[in-house]
Design a protein around this motif. Structure first.
Motif, PDB file in Angstrom:
ATOM      1  N   SER A  24     -20.476 -22.509 -18.829  1.00  0.00           N
ATOM      2  CA  SER A  24     -19.803 -23.156 -18.080  1.00  0.00           C
ATOM      3  C   SER A  24     -20.669 -24.552 -17.849  1.00  0.00           C
ATOM      4  CB  SER A  24     -19.336 -22.903 -16.654  1.00  0.00           C
ATOM      5  OG  SER A  24     -18.415 -23.649 -15.919  1.00  0.00           O
ATOM      6  N   GLU A  25     -19.606 -25.520 -17.200  1.00  0.00           N
ATOM      7  CA  GLU A  25     -20.621 -26.775 -16.585  1.00  0.00           C
ATOM      8  C   GLU A  25     -20.743 -26.777 -15.414  1.00  0.00           C
ATOM      9  OE1 GLU A  25     -18.717 -30.388 -18.041  1.00  0.00           O
ATOM     10  OE2 GLU A  25     -17.822 -29.370 -19.723  1.00  0.00           O
ATOM     11  N   ARG A  26     -20.336 -25.681 -14.782  1.00  0.00           N
ATOM     12  CA  ARG A  26     -20.477 -25.442 -13.309  1.00  0.00           C
ATOM     13  C   ARG A  26     -21.387 -23.958 -13.177  1.00  0.00           C
ATOM     14  NH1 ARG A  26     -15.503 -25.272 -15.152  1.00  0.00           N
ATOM     15  NH2 ARG A  26     -14.720 -27.358 -14.776  1.00  0.00           N
ATOM     16  N   PRO A  27     -22.291 -24.105 -12.147  1.00  0.00           N
ATOM     17  CA  PRO A  27     -23.250 -22.955 -11.779  1.00  0.00           C
ATOM     18  C   PRO A  27     -22.597 -21.782 -11.170  1.00  0.00           C
ATOM     19  CG  PRO A  27     -23.592 -24.703 -10.263  1.00  0.00           C
ATOM     20  CD  PRO A  27     -22.511 -25.148 -11.037  1.00  0.00           C
ATOM     21  N   LEU A  28     -21.526 -21.095 -11.814  1.00  0.00           N
ATOM     22  CA  LEU A  28     -20.793 -20.018 -11.162  1.00  0.00           C
ATOM     23  C   LEU A  28     -20.866 -18.687 -11.796  1.00  0.00           C
ATOM     24  CD1 LEU A  28     -17.528 -22.323 -10.241  1.00  0.00           C
ATOM     25  CD2 LEU A  28     -19.712 -21.725  -8.708  1.00  0.00           C
ATOM     26  N   ARG A  29     -21.860 -18.324 -12.375  1.00  0.00           N
ATOM     27  CA  ARG A  29     -22.089 -17.137 -13.113  1.00  0.00           C
ATOM     28  C   ARG A  29     -21.734 -15.681 -12.119  1.00  0.00           C
ATOM     29  NH1 ARG A  29     -28.238 -16.150 -14.258  1.00  0.00           N
ATOM     30  NH2 ARG A  29     -28.842 -15.900 -12.202  1.00  0.00           N
ATOM     31  N   SER A  30     -21.920 -16.116 -10.657  1.00  0.00           N
ATOM     32  CA  SER A  30     -21.486 -14.856 -10.082  1.00  0.00           C
ATOM     33  C   SER A  30     -20.426 -14.683  -9.577  1.00  0.00           C
ATOM     34  CB  SER A  30     -22.540 -15.014  -8.705  1.00  0.00           C
ATOM     35  OG  SER A  30     -23.688 -15.197  -8.596  1.00  0.00           O
ATOM     36  N   PHE A  31     -19.593 -15.722  -9.691  1.00  0.00           N
ATOM     37  CA  PHE A  31     -18.069 -15.620  -9.719  1.00  0.00           C
ATOM     38  C   PHE A  31     -17.828 -14.763 -10.828  1.00  0.00           C
ATOM     39  CE2 PHE A  31     -14.249 -17.447 -11.540  1.00  0.00           C
ATOM     40  CZ  PHE A  31     -13.183 -17.196 -10.597  1.00  0.00           C
ATOM     41  N   CYS A  32     -18.282 -15.109 -12.041  1.00  0.00           N
ATOM     42  CA  CYS A  32     -17.813 -14.444 -13.361  1.00  0.00           C
ATOM     43  C   CYS A  32     -18.212 -12.991 -12.949  1.00  0.00           C
ATOM     44  CB  CYS A  32     -18.576 -14.955 -14.338  1.00  0.00           C
ATOM     45  SG  CYS A  32     -18.518 -13.918 -16.159  1.00  0.00           S
ATOM     46  N   HIS A  33     -19.371 -12.730 -12.509  1.00  0.00           N
ATOM     47  CA  HIS A  33     -19.954 -11.390 -12.321  1.00  0.00           C
ATOM     48  C   HIS A  33     -18.807 -10.515 -11.369  1.00  0.00           C
ATOM     49  CE1 HIS A  33     -23.662  -8.676 -11.269  1.00  0.00           C
ATOM     50  NE2 HIS A  33     -22.631  -7.926 -11.324  1.00  0.00           N
ATOM     51  N   GLY A  34     -18.346 -11.298 -10.212  1.00  0.00           N
ATOM     52  CA  GLY A  34     -17.309 -10.509  -9.354  1.00  0.00           C
ATOM     53  C   GLY A  34     -15.995 -10.333 -10.237  1.00  0.00           C
ATOM     54  N   LEU A  35     -15.552 -11.255 -11.106  1.00  0.00           N
ATOM     55  CA  LEU A  35     -14.659 -11.191 -11.658  1.00  0.00           C
ATOM     56  C   LEU A  35     -14.643  -9.866 -12.664  1.00  0.00           C
ATOM     57  CD1 LEU A  35     -11.983 -13.265 -11.902  1.00  0.00           C
ATOM     58  CD2 LEU A  35     -13.175 -14.081 -13.955  1.00  0.00           C
ATOM     59  N   ILE A  36     -15.811  -9.641 -13.364  1.00  0.00           N
ATOM     60  CA  ILE A  36     -15.796  -8.424 -14.224  1.00  0.00           C
ATOM     61  C   ILE A  36     -15.950  -7.140 -13.445  1.00  0.00           C
ATOM     62  CG2 ILE A  36     -17.594  -7.092 -15.734  1.00  0.00           C
ATOM     63  CD1 ILE A  36     -18.844 -10.007 -16.423  1.00  0.00           C
ATOM     64  N   GLU A  37     -16.394  -7.178 -12.255  1.00  0.00           N
ATOM     65  CA  GLU A  37     -16.285  -5.986 -11.351  1.00  0.00           C
ATOM     66  C   GLU A  37     -15.062  -5.563 -10.918  1.00  0.00           C
ATOM     67  OE1 GLU A  37     -20.739  -6.324  -9.163  1.00  0.00           O
ATOM     68  OE2 GLU A  37     -18.889  -7.429  -8.136  1.00  0.00           O
ATOM     69  N   ALA A  38     -14.359  -6.613 -10.513  1.00  0.00           N
ATOM     70  CA  ALA A  38     -12.795  -6.363  -9.894  1.00  0.00           C
ATOM     71  C   ALA A  38     -12.028  -5.840 -11.039  1.00  0.00           C
ATOM     72  CB  ALA A  38     -12.167  -7.782  -9.660  1.00  0.00           C
ATOM     73  N   CYS A  39     -12.247  -6.506 -12.248  1.00  0.00           N
ATOM     74  CA  CYS A  39     -11.430  -5.912 -13.457  1.00  0.00           C
ATOM     75  C   CYS A  39     -11.689  -4.271 -13.646  1.00  0.00           C
ATOM     76  CB  CYS A  39     -12.036  -6.943 -14.534  1.00  0.00           C
ATOM     77  SG  CYS A  39     -10.748  -6.662 -16.120  1.00  0.00           S
ATOM     78  N   LEU A  40     -12.948  -3.941 -13.517  1.00  0.00           N
ATOM     79  CA  LEU A  40     -13.537  -2.515 -13.885  1.00  0.00           C
ATOM     80  C   LEU A  40     -12.551  -1.996 -12.825  1.00  0.00           C
ATOM     81  CD1 LEU A  40     -17.238  -2.585 -14.658  1.00  0.00           C
ATOM     82  CD2 LEU A  40     -15.349  -2.786 -16.157  1.00  0.00           C
ATOM     83  N   GLN A  41     -12.833  -2.297 -11.517  1.00  0.00           N
ATOM     84  CA  GLN A  41     -12.062  -1.436 -10.375  1.00  0.00           C
ATOM     85  C   GLN A  41     -10.605  -1.500 -10.792  1.00  0.00           C
ATOM     86  OE1 GLN A  41     -12.451  -3.455  -6.347  1.00  0.00           O
ATOM     87  NE2 GLN A  41     -14.560  -2.518  -6.380  1.00  0.00           N
ATOM     88  N   ARG A  42      -9.912  -2.434 -11.199  1.00  0.00           N
ATOM     89  CA  ARG A  42      -8.506  -2.702 -11.144  1.00  0.00           C
ATOM     90  C   ARG A  42      -8.207  -1.296 -12.134  1.00  0.00           C
ATOM     91  NH1 ARG A  42      -3.758  -4.828 -11.187  1.00  0.00           N
ATOM     92  NH2 ARG A  42      -2.810  -4.126 -13.160  1.00  0.00           N
ATOM     93  N   TYR A  43      -8.925  -1.057 -13.193  1.00  0.00           N
ATOM     94  CA  TYR A  43      -8.848  -0.003 -14.214  1.00  0.00           C
ATOM     95  C   TYR A  43      -9.383   1.348 -13.756  1.00  0.00           C
ATOM     96  CZ  TYR A  43      -6.096  -3.347 -17.033  1.00  0.00           C
ATOM     97  OH  TYR A  43      -5.230  -4.322 -17.573  1.00  0.00           O
ATOM     98  N   GLY A  44      -9.948   1.376 -12.581  1.00  0.00           N
ATOM     99  CA  GLY A  44     -10.469   2.546 -12.212  1.00  0.00           C
ATOM    100  C   GLY A  44     -11.480   3.070 -12.782  1.00  0.00           C
ATOM    101  N   VAL A  45     -12.442   2.217 -13.458  1.00  0.00           N
ATOM    102  CA  VAL A  45     -13.448   2.701 -14.256  1.00  0.00           C
ATOM    103  C   VAL A  45     -14.851   2.485 -13.349  1.00  0.00           C
ATOM    104  CG1 VAL A  45     -12.585   3.159 -16.264  1.00  0.00           C
ATOM    105  CG2 VAL A  45     -13.318   0.857 -15.721  1.00  0.00           C
TER     106      VAL A  45
END
Lengths: 453, 188
Positions: B144-165
C-alpha cells in the motif's frame, strides 16, 4: 480493548453535532461537485455523439458521391466503347468488303498480293476490335451467353476442316478424337463455343513449329470437355500464373514473334466460366501444352429442331431464281459493299436510303427479302420493320423476311430486334458468306416450294 | 504516484468507520474530547464520500490506543476486525458463495476492489495479492501507499474467525509497514 458501556444519554454534545453538520455540508459540496462533473461529462459525450453522427453522415455522402462518380465513369467507358466499336466497324465494313471484291477482279500477282494484305490486316483489326469489345463486356459484366439450339457435331467438324487445312499449310499433323459420340442437336451458345475452340487451336498452331496438334472432345452429362494438346515449347513454370491475365503474353518477345493481343485466353476462360465450366492449363508429357476447356450445355428443347441447311446450300438457294431484294442503307460505302458482295449472285437488287423509302417501296410492290440497316435518318430500320409488319397484318399479306445489318451487335440488342419484327441479323463488317447464308436461310422455304412446284 | 506514507489520501468511509469503532470502544464523550485535543485540519468532520490525509487516521488511532493503553498497531488490528464485520453485514452477496476463509481473502483484491473502483474511480487502493501454498496455507502480500499492515493483519484474523478456524498469522517478509508478506497457516 473492552467496549465502552452503552452511552445512556438521549442527547449528543454540541461539538459532535457541529462535526456531523460540517460533515454533511462537506458531503453535499462533494455531491454537487460530482453532479456537475457528471453533467459535463454527459454533455461532452452528447456533443461527441452528435459530431460522430455528422461525420458519419458526411462520409456516407462522400461515399455515395464517389460511387455515383465511379458508376458514371464506368457507364461512360461502356458507352464510349459501344460508340467506338460502331464507328470503327462502319469504315472497316468498307475496307473489308472492297478488298474482298477487289481480290476477285482481274489482278496481276503483285496486285493480288496487295489485296490479300489488305484483307488479312483488315481481318486482324476486326479480330482485335472484337477481342477488346469482349473484354470490356466481361469487365462490365455484360457478356451474355445465348441459349439456342445448334449442331454440335457439325460445329466441331467445321473446326476440324479449318484447322486441318492450316496444319497442313504449316507442315503439322492434326488429329481429332471423341467426335463420334457428339449429338447433332444441343442447346448452348455456338458462337462462344466456336470462339473458345478456335482460340485454343489457333494458339496451338501458332506456337507449334513441328509435330502436331490434337483436339479431343467429349460430352458427359451435358458437360463438354475440349482438350487441345500440342507439341510446342510449352509454358515455363514461372510464367504460368500470367497465362490467363489480359494483355499479358508470358513474354513481350512473344508479341513480336507471334503477334496477337494476349486477350484470347483471358476471354476464353471467362467465357467458359460464364458457361458453367473453366479453362485450365497443364504441361503435356514431352514438353508441349494441354489446354482443357469445359462448358456446360443443355439437352435440346423437345419438339424444336435446327433448320437443316444441308438441303439449302446458299449458292443453290440464291440461284433458284432472280430474287427481288430491297436494301435499305444510308451509307454509300455500305450500299456499294452489299452490292459488290452480292454481285456473284443473279439478284434483282433495289437500293433505298432510309426506312421510310423502304416501307414505301415494299408496300408498292412487295420484295422477297429486305436487308435493313438499323441506324438510318428519317426513319430507322426497326421503325420501318414494325410498320411493314403492321401493314402485312392489316391486309393479310405474306411476311417478308427482314435481315438487320448491324454494327453494334450486342446479344441483348439482337434479341430486341427479333422482337421488333426483324427475322435475323448479320453483323458489320459484312462477310459475303455470312450474308449469303443468312439470306439463303430466310429464302429456303420458298426455294423448296419453288423446287416442288 | 510516488507518495508513500502519511500524505496519501484515505477514503472518508474508513474515517467514519474508525469513529464508529471509537464510539463503540470509548464512548461518545471520550471520543469528542479526544478529537478536540487532536485539533485536526479537518476538525474530524468526516464524510464517507470525501478523502482525508492518512496522517489524521494514524493520529486518531494512536490517541485511541493511548487512551486504552495499547499501541497504534493494536488499534489497527482491532479496526481490521471491525471493518470485516461491517463489510460482511453490509454486502452479504460477496460472502454468500465463499466457503472458506481463503476464498474470501482471495476476492478482496479482485471482486471487492473492482466494485470500489466503480464508485470511486480515483481511489488509491492497496493490493492484497494471495497465493495458496497448500490446502491449509496461504500467503498474502499487502502492499500500500499507506503504512497500515496491522490493519491487514486484523482483517486476516477476523476472516479466520468468521469461518470458525484458528491458525497462525506470521510476518514472513517484512519490508516495512506498507509492504509485508503474511504467512497464514491454519490449524486442524
Amino acid at each position: 480493548m473492552e467496549p465502552f458501556p452503552p452511552f445512556k444519554s438521549e442527547r449528543v454534545s454540541r461539538r459532535r453535532y457541529e462535526r456531523e453538520r460540517r460533515g454533511r455540508q462537506e458531503a453535499e459540496r462533494i455531491l454537487e461537485h460530482l453532479s456537475r462533473e457528471l453533467y459535463e461529462a454527459n454533455a461532452a459525450l452528447k456533443a461527441q455523439a452528435a459530431s460522430l453522427e455528422e461525420t458519419v453522415r458526411h462520409r456516407t455522402e462522400e461515399l455515395r458521391a464517389a460511387k455515383v462518380a465511379a458508376e458514371t465513369a464506368s457507364d461512360a467507358k461502356s458507352a464510349f466503347l459501344a460508340m467506338i466499336s460502331h464507328e470503327i466497324r462502319t469504315p472497316l465494313n468498307g475496307v473489308l468488303g472492297m478488298a474482298t471484291v477487289l481480290a476477285e477482279t482481274e489482278l496481276d500477282a503483285v496486285q493480288m498480293d496487295m489485296a490479300e494484305v489488305i484483307l488479312t490486316s483488315g481481318n486482324g483489326l476486326l479480330a482485335l476490335l472484337n477481342d477488346v469489345l469482349d473484354l470490356s463486356k466481361i469487365e462490365a459484366r455484360q457478356m451474355e451467353i445465348e441459349e439456342i439450339g445448334f449442331d454440335l457435331a457439325n460445329l466441331m467438324a467445321e473446326q476440324r476442316r479449318i484447322f486441318e487445312l492450316r496444319a497442313a499449310e504449316k507442315g503439322l499433323s492434326f488429329r481429332m478424337s471423341g467426335q463420334a459420340g457428339l449429338p447433332s442437336y444441343i442447346q448452348g451458345d455456338p458462337n462462344r463455343l466456336r470462339q473458345v475452340v478456335s482460340n485454343l487451336l489457333s494458339n496451338a498452331m501458332k506456337f507449334t513449329a513441328k509435330g502436331g496438334v490434337h483436339l479431343d472432345v467429349s460430352l458427359d452429362q451435358w458437360l463438354l470437355t475440349v482438350a487441345v494438346t500440342d507439341t510446342g515449347p510449352g509454358v515455363p513454370e514461372t510464367k504460368r500464373h500470367k497465362l490467363f491475365k489480359p494483355f499479358s503474353q508470358t513474354d513481350a518477345s512473344i508479341t513480336r514473334q507471334y503477334g496477337g493481343t494476349g486477350l484470347g485466353l483471358a476471354i476464353s476462360r471467362q467465357v467458359c466460366r460464364l458457361m458453367g465450366g473453366d479453362l485450365v492449363f497443364r504441361p503435356a508429357r514431352g514438353g508441349g501444352s494441354v489446354f482443357t476447356a469445359t462448358m456446360r450445355l443443355s439437352p435440346p428443347n423437345v419438339g424444336a429442331a435446327p433448320v437443316d441447311l444441308g438441303h439449302c446450300p446458299f449458292q443453290k438457294v440464291l440461284g433458284a431464281r432472280r430474287w427481288r431484294i430491297l436494301v435499305a442503307e444510308d451509307s454509300e460505302t455500305n450500299r456499294k459493299v452489299v452490292e459488290l458482295l452480292l454481285k456473284p449472285f443473279d439478284l434483282d437488287i433495289r437500293m433505298v436510303f432510309d426506312g421510310a423509302q423502304a416501307v414505301e417501296q415494299h408496300l408498292a410492290r412487295p420484295f422477297d427479302l429486305i436487308l435493313m440497316d438499323v441506324n438510318m435518318p428519317v426513319m430507322n430500320g426497326l421503325a420501318a420493320a414494325s410498320l411493314i409488319r403492321q401493314e402485312e397484318e392489316r391486309i393479310g399479306a405474306e411476311r417478308v423476311p427482314i435481315i438487320a445489318l448491324t454494327a453494334n451487335a450486342m446479344t441483348h440488342q439482337v434479341s430486341d430486334y427479333l422482337r421488333q419484327g426483324i427475322d435475323a441479323h448479320v453483323a458489320k463488317p459484312v462477310r459475303r458468306e455470312d450474308l449469303a447464308r443468312a439470306m439463303a436461310l430466310q429464302l429456303c422455304e420458298q426455294t423448296r416450294a419453288l423446287m416442288q412446284g | 504516484m510516488n507518495r508513500v506514507g502519511l500524505e496519501v489520501p484515505v477514503k472518508g468511509m474508513i474515517f467514519t468507520e474508525l469513529l464508529d469503532l471509537a464510539d463503540h470502544l470509548a464512548g461518545e464523550e471520550a471520543v469528542d474530547k479526544l478529537l478536540d485535543d487532536l485539533d485536526l485540519d479537518s476538525d474530524a468532520a468526516y464524510t464517507s464520500v470525501g478523502n482525508y490525509p492518512c496522517s489524521e487516521l494514524v493520529q486518531i488511532m494512536t490517541a485511541l490506543g493511548a487512551q486504552s493503553g495499547v499501541s497504534c498497531d493494536e488499534v489497527q488490528r482491532e479496526f481490521g476486525h471491525w471493518v470485516l464485520g461491517i463489510f460482511t453485514d453490509r454486502y452479504p452477496h460477496f460472502v454468500k458463495d465463499k466457503h472458506t476463509a481463503f476464498d474470501l481473502l482471495e476476492v478482496i483484491e479482485t471482486e471487492v476492489h473492482a466494485e470500489v473502483r466503480k464508485l470511486y474511480p480515483d481511489a488509491e487502493l492497496p493490493t492484497f495479492r494471495t497465493r495458496r501454498l497448500g490446502p491449509d496455507r496461504m500467503e498474502m502480500h499487502y502492499h500500500s501507499e499507506r503504512p497500515l499492515r496491522s490493519f491487514c493483519h486484523g482483517l486476516i484474523e477476523a476472516c479466520l474467525q468468521r469461518y470458525g478456524v484458528t491458525g497462525q498469522v506470521r510476518i514472513a517478509q517484512d519490508n516495512g509497514a506498507s509492504d509485508t508478506v503474511f504467512d497464514i497457516q491454519l490449524e486442524r
